[in-house]
Design an enzyme around this catalytic site. Structure first.
Site, PDB file in Angstrom:
ATOM      1  N   TYR A 107     103.981 -37.746  21.768  1.00 12.10           N
ATOM      2  CA  TYR A 107     103.707 -37.733  20.332  1.00 12.10           C
ATOM      3  C   TYR A 107     105.026 -37.851  19.571  1.00 12.10           C
ATOM      4  O   TYR A 107     105.999 -37.173  19.889  1.00 12.10           O
ATOM      5  CB  TYR A 107     103.000 -36.417  20.009  1.00 12.10           C
ATOM      6  CG  TYR A 107     102.552 -36.212  18.592  1.00 12.10           C
ATOM      7  CD1 TYR A 107     101.853 -37.188  17.897  1.00 12.10           C
ATOM      8  CD2 TYR A 107     102.798 -34.998  17.956  1.00 12.10           C
ATOM      9  CE1 TYR A 107     101.420 -36.970  16.605  1.00 12.10           C
ATOM     10  CE2 TYR A 107     102.363 -34.767  16.653  1.00 12.10           C
ATOM     11  CZ  TYR A 107     101.681 -35.762  15.981  1.00 12.10           C
ATOM     12  OH  TYR A 107     101.253 -35.539  14.703  1.00 12.10           O
ATOM     13  N   ASP A 114     100.742 -31.069  27.206  1.00 10.81           N
ATOM     14  CA  ASP A 114      99.934 -31.237  25.999  1.00 10.81           C
ATOM     15  C   ASP A 114      98.575 -31.781  26.430  1.00 10.81           C
ATOM     16  O   ASP A 114      98.469 -32.896  26.936  1.00 10.81           O
ATOM     17  CB  ASP A 114     100.628 -32.207  25.034  1.00 10.81           C
ATOM     18  CG  ASP A 114      99.900 -32.341  23.707  1.00 10.81           C
ATOM     19  OD1 ASP A 114      98.695 -32.001  23.639  1.00 10.81           O
ATOM     20  OD2 ASP A 114     100.522 -32.812  22.737  1.00 10.81           O
ATOM     21  N   LYS A 141      92.423 -31.407  16.182  1.00  9.95           N
ATOM     22  CA  LYS A 141      91.685 -32.570  16.647  1.00  9.95           C
ATOM     23  C   LYS A 141      90.267 -32.189  17.088  1.00  9.95           C
ATOM     24  O   LYS A 141      89.459 -31.774  16.273  1.00  9.95           O
ATOM     25  CB  LYS A 141      92.469 -33.249  17.771  1.00  9.95           C
ATOM     26  CG  LYS A 141      93.949 -33.549  17.428  1.00  9.95           C
ATOM     27  CD  LYS A 141      94.096 -34.503  16.273  1.00  9.95           C
ATOM     28  CE  LYS A 141      95.506 -35.072  16.145  1.00  9.95           C
ATOM     29  NZ  LYS A 141      96.551 -34.095  15.807  1.00  9.95           N
ATOM     30  N   ARG A 189     101.411 -10.665  10.479  1.00 11.96           N
ATOM     31  CA  ARG A 189     102.132 -11.817  11.016  1.00 11.96           C
ATOM     32  C   ARG A 189     101.967 -11.955  12.525  1.00 11.96           C
ATOM     33  O   ARG A 189     102.238 -13.010  13.088  1.00 11.96           O
ATOM     34  CB  ARG A 189     103.624 -11.705  10.656  1.00 11.96           C
ATOM     35  CG  ARG A 189     104.467 -12.890  11.097  1.00 11.96           C
ATOM     36  CD  ARG A 189     105.747 -12.993  10.279  1.00 11.96           C
ATOM     37  NE  ARG A 189     106.551 -11.789  10.341  1.00 11.96           N
ATOM     38  CZ  ARG A 189     107.447 -11.529  11.298  1.00 11.96           C
ATOM     39  NH1 ARG A 189     107.628 -12.382  12.275  1.00 11.96           N
ATOM     40  NH2 ARG A 189     108.159 -10.418  11.259  1.00 11.96           N
TER      41      ARG A 189
END
Length: 428
Positions: free
Chosen positions: A142, A215, A239, A89
């Site tokens: 966003y 971002d 993206k 993890r």
């Protein structure tokens, strides 16, 4: 290179499997070289009896990781999750190579992968915000981030003030409150593509002791947030880094090591790491990012200029056009543009006409994401996600659309758009 001589290059022995410190391997080489070689430590990735290694790292599938002795186990647990290879993890060698590679291209101390771009943004905000804090969030953010602020963060006592994407540094400074902890920047802004003066905004924030998160999904490698005053950079690797529309992944990186450790702890606590197969695919995409972005940018600006000449178009929101309100700021801040921008039709077309235009496209698909090799086109409702400064509709300005220009031949894309405008006009 140093003075053009590879023999003078000093390569760090900092391990790709040690998430604890800056990767200096590529500190003195250019951006494209960093994309190709970032995160690679072939002297440590040997395989087989002949002591040879692969160009690309293997895909490690692991949950339980065993230790050779109790002493090493105790030493690792004292510094988890910052020492690698303790539990699946917290990461594995496939993920570590991609994290190191992203850190190299962003001039970061280190990076943490997450299961999506949204997860990266949320983790970055949660790392530094607590109940009673105030967050300054760009109004063109966003929409998933807006939902997180207005819903999740509000439930836990974090207040959010939105600011206009083109805000002046003086006006931003006036919005900073005694309990403001974080300023979040997305530039260019989603849907409208305004460009923020990141260095000056960050300077004002830092003077008040406020952390700055940016971002940088729109322009990976084209703008360096950490070199322009930001503390943390986040990006959706879904993206352009992936480039093939076949995986979901995000990343968060920090300039300072102590900041990275805080981010790593938060990401590990949330349990939002991606799987190794997706990390492997993203790493493949990263290696060809520069050549793909160059094609996206070339195609995009050609389509944008063509759109500006069409009588059906009221304006084109592309920061690389000299008609853009922040063109000079963009020109001096970014090394190139990409294939993602927006445009606005002239007023008077019905919804049915816009649907006919979009539905009949051949090369432009209708889809929510972007950054892949294919072109996309979709209508946007900008004011559904704006509260500070509404986008202008009416008085000659009609529907808005977001366009992603892919890697196809631009002449074919223009023919497709030309036919779409004919459907728009002919619809009755």
């Amino acid at each position: 290179m140093v003075n053009g001589n590879t023999s003078n290059m000093i390569f760090s022995k900092n391990s790709a499997t040690n998430c604890n410190g800056k990767n200096n391997v590529l500190s003195e080489v250019q951006g494209n070289t960093r994309l190709v070689h970032g995160g690679v430590h072939r002297d440590e990735g040997v395989t087989g009896l002949l002591n040879r290694s692969f160009i690309n790292p293997p895909v490690y599938h692991a949950s339980t990781i065993v230790f050779p002795n109790a002493q090493e186990f105790r030493a690792t647990m004292k510094n988890w999750p910052h020492l690698a290879l303790s539990y699946g993890r917290y990461g594995n060698p496939t993920l570590f190579v991609l994290e190191k590679a992203f850190a190299a291209i962003e001039d970061a101390d280190n990076a943490c992968l997450t299961s999506s771009g949204v997860a990266a943004i949320n983790a970055a905000l949660l790392t530094f915000l607590k109940g009673g804090d105030h967050l300054l969030m760009i109004d063109g953010v966003y929409d998933a981030t807006r939902s997180f602020c207005d819903g999740f963060l509000a439930r836990f006592g974090v207040s959010t003030t939105y600011y206009a994407p083109s805000i002046t540094p003086d006006d931003l400074e006036r919005l900073i409150l005694p309990n403001t902890t974080v300023i979040f920047i997305e530039s260019p802004a989603s849907m409208t593509f305004e460009v923020a003066d990141v260095p000056e905004l960050a300077k004002r924030a830092k003077a008040k002791g406020v952390r700055v998160i940016m971002d940088n999904t729109w322009g990976p490698t084209l703008f360096k947030p950490l070199n322009n005053g930001c503390d943390v950079v986040v990006a959706s690797l879904t993206k352009y880094v992936s480039g093939h529309s076949d995986l979901m992944m995000g990343v968060v990186a920090a300039r300072e090591h102590t900041t990275y450790r805080s981010l790593k702890s938060c990401v590990s606590t949330l349990g939002i790491l991606p799987g190794p197969d997706d990390a492997y695919l993203a790493l493949r995409g990263l290696r060809t990012l520069s050549v793909r972005l160059e094609r996206h940018a070339t195609n995009g600006i050609k389509v944008a200029r063509w759109l500006e000449e069409q009588p059906e178009v009221a304006r084109v929101m592309h920061p690389g056009l000299d008609s853009h309100p922040q063109y000079e700021l963009f020109r001096t801040s970014y090394t190139n543009s990409t294939g993602l921008f927006g445009f606005q039709l002239v007023e008077g077309f019905s919804q049915g006409a816009v649907d006919a235009m979009v539905d009949g496209m051949y090369f432009f698909s209708l889809g929510l994401s972007w950054g892949g090799h294919e072109s996309l086109l979709m209508e946007t409702k900008i004011n559904n996600f704006r509260t500070v400064k509404k986008w202008k509709y009416g008085d000659g300005c009609g529907q808005t659309l977001r366009i992603h220009v892919g890697l196809e031949d631009v002449s074919d894309l223009i023919v497709d758009l030309h036919n779409g405008f004919r459907r728009l006009v002919d619809y009755s």
